[in-house]
Design an enzyme around this catalytic site. Structure first.
Site, short mmCIF file in Angstrom:
data_model
loop_
_atom_site.label_atom_id
_atom_site.label_comp_id
_atom_site.label_asym_id
_atom_site.label_seq_id
_atom_site.Cartn_x
_atom_site.Cartn_y
_atom_site.Cartn_z
N CYS A 1 0.87 -1.18 0.00
CA CYS A 1 0.00 0.00 0.00
C CYS A 1 0.90 1.23 0.00
O CYS A 1 1.68 1.43 -0.93
CB CYS A 1 -0.97 -0.02 1.18
SG CYS A 1 -0.19 -0.10 2.81
N ARG B 1 -2.18 -0.78 5.47
CA ARG B 1 -3.39 -1.28 4.82
C ARG B 1 -3.13 -2.67 4.22
O ARG B 1 -3.99 -3.54 4.23
CB ARG B 1 -3.84 -0.30 3.71
CG ARG B 1 -4.52 0.95 4.22
CD ARG B 1 -4.83 1.92 3.07
NE ARG B 1 -3.68 2.67 2.61
CZ ARG B 1 -3.69 3.51 1.58
NH1 ARG B 1 -4.79 3.67 0.87
NH2 ARG B 1 -2.61 4.19 1.24
#
Lengths: 285, 132
Positions: free
Chosen positions: A239, A244
């Site tokens: 990410c 994430r």
């Protein structure tokens, strides 16, 4: 309906409520907002600050073995403690802490399905009292950076090989190169926009439902499989800084049982600033 | 203040923000944003032109506890202060005011409101120069 590959890593709110006073269980809250815990947390939970406690304060890296041992002992966690992570924003930072714990091989780590939001939505008790536990005894191996963590040069090789998949879990705007951060976040920190060649764009939060719990195994299998991210492949997720993508790493590894998944925590803030690294950019604005 | 008192103070400002809301007759309205955690703060500033002081200041925003509490604390702190005094405020001063021990690892959140206020003052002066 297919069940999760490792259902034992997920617990629900009823399970947590029934284990609030279990000395073998330690609840760990990990949020983006470091004072959210202080506004109220699940009774007995301790807090882990992903930035101050899991990252090296100087070098861009995670804490070392001795620091990890000291941190866990200070939270009353021993090698055989069942650690249940939960947090804000669909457990985004909870899975990040979970991933770091797995770098050190913590055996029994679990995630509260639905996280902080579900606990609160169900009207369950919150406490502002910071608990104190007897010092734990923790002995960790050296951090294993080879099994579930990927580095830039490995990714560079990864994208040239067959039998691999690369998952960019950022927003479509970040993936296209229109933005270098999530929508509504100011744009800075990376010199170039776009994505790593060959990556499939599957935003991380597609793995959860509106109540923050994970989608079913069948839905998840369809979500990733439809874009060529299948269990027979060597998979890398990324990410912006690796948080994430730790969520997607968790989904692929534990809910779908993919045997080889690594999280590239250098992610776009490293790749998008790297000299000479290949980038694909579809945004033409 | 000890660490817990510092946290309690920040939570109090977050849960009961002072000077919160739009200011109809503001001389300057300026938004600020924070890349590390998605916080936004909009400062509404009205200046007492004769005294060159803050006549009234309010804010709106959303985001993490520290960024919003810092905006509330700042608005209380600077009301009726000379603009020159705010110019001289250092980001480190703001961190100390909020409680270094608690906010030290989130300096961007802690100083977002002050940075936005400094930009508002800069814009106020630029607008006045243009109007002359």
């Amino acid at each position: 309906m297919t069940s999760y590959a490792h259902p034992e890593v997920l617990v629900d709110t009823d399970w947590v409520a029934a284990h609030l006073n279990d000395p073998n269980v330690r609840l760990v809250e990990s949020n983006e907002d470091i004072l959210l815990y202080d506004q109220g947390h699940i009774p007995g939970a301790v807090k882990i600050d992903w930035l101050a406690e899991l990252n090296d304060p100087v070098q861009r890296d995670y804490l070392q073995r001795a620091e990890f041992e000291k941190l866990l002992a200070s939270k009353g966690i021993s090698n055989d403690t069942t650690v249940v992570f939960y947090g804000d924003k669909n457990n985004w930072w909870a899975t990040y802490a979970f991933w770091v714990f797995k770098l050190f091989g913590h055996k029994d780590a679990r995630i509260l399905n639905g996280g902080r939001a579900k606990w609160i939505a169900e009207g369950r008790e919150l406490s502002r009292e910071t608990p104190s536990y007897p010092q734990g005894s923790y002995s960790a191996p050296e951090r294993d950076d080879g099994t579930i963590r990927a580095f830039r040069d490995q990714v560079r090789t990864h994208i040239t090989q067959g039998g691999t998949a690369l998952v960019d879990v950022r927003s479509p705007q970040e993936f296209s190169g229109e933005r270098t951060h999530m929508p509504e976040y100011p744009q800075e920190g990376t010199l170039r926009g776009g994505h790593i060649p060959t990556a499939a764009n599957i935003p991380w939060a597609k793995a959860v439902k509106e109540d923050s719990t994970f989608k079913s195994a069948d839905e998840l299998s369809e979500l990733y499989g439809a874009q060529g991210v299948t269990p027979d492949k060597d998979v890398v997720t990324y990410c912006r800084i690796g948080e994430r993508s730790s969520h997607t790493w968790f989904v692929l590894t534990y809910l779908l049982g993919y045997p080889k998944v690594r999280n590239y925590d250098g992610s776009w803030t490293e790749w998008g600033n790297g000299v000479g690294l290949p980038i694909e950019k579809s945004y033409q604005g | 203040m000890d660490r817990q008192e510092t946290i309690d103070n920040l939570l109090d400002h977050y849960e009961h923000p002072r000077n919160h809301g739009a200011l109809e007759d503001a001389d300057v309205v300026i938004p600020g944003g924070n890349p590390s955690c998605g916080d936004v703060v909009t400062i509404y500033l009205k200046v007492d032109a004769a005294a060159d002081t803050v006549e009234r200041i309010t804010f709106e925003g959303k985001g993490c506890t520290i960024s919003q509490a810092a905006a509330s604390i700042l608005t209380e702190l600077v009301e009726h202060k000379p603009l020159a005094e705010i110019d001289a405020m250092d980001f480190n001063d703001m961190i100390d005011i909020l409680g270094r021990e608690v906010v030290n690892t989130r300096p961007r959140c802690a100083t977002l409101a002050l940075g936005t206020l400094k930009s508002a003052i800069h814009k106020y002066r630029s607008d006045r120069e243009r109007a002359v």
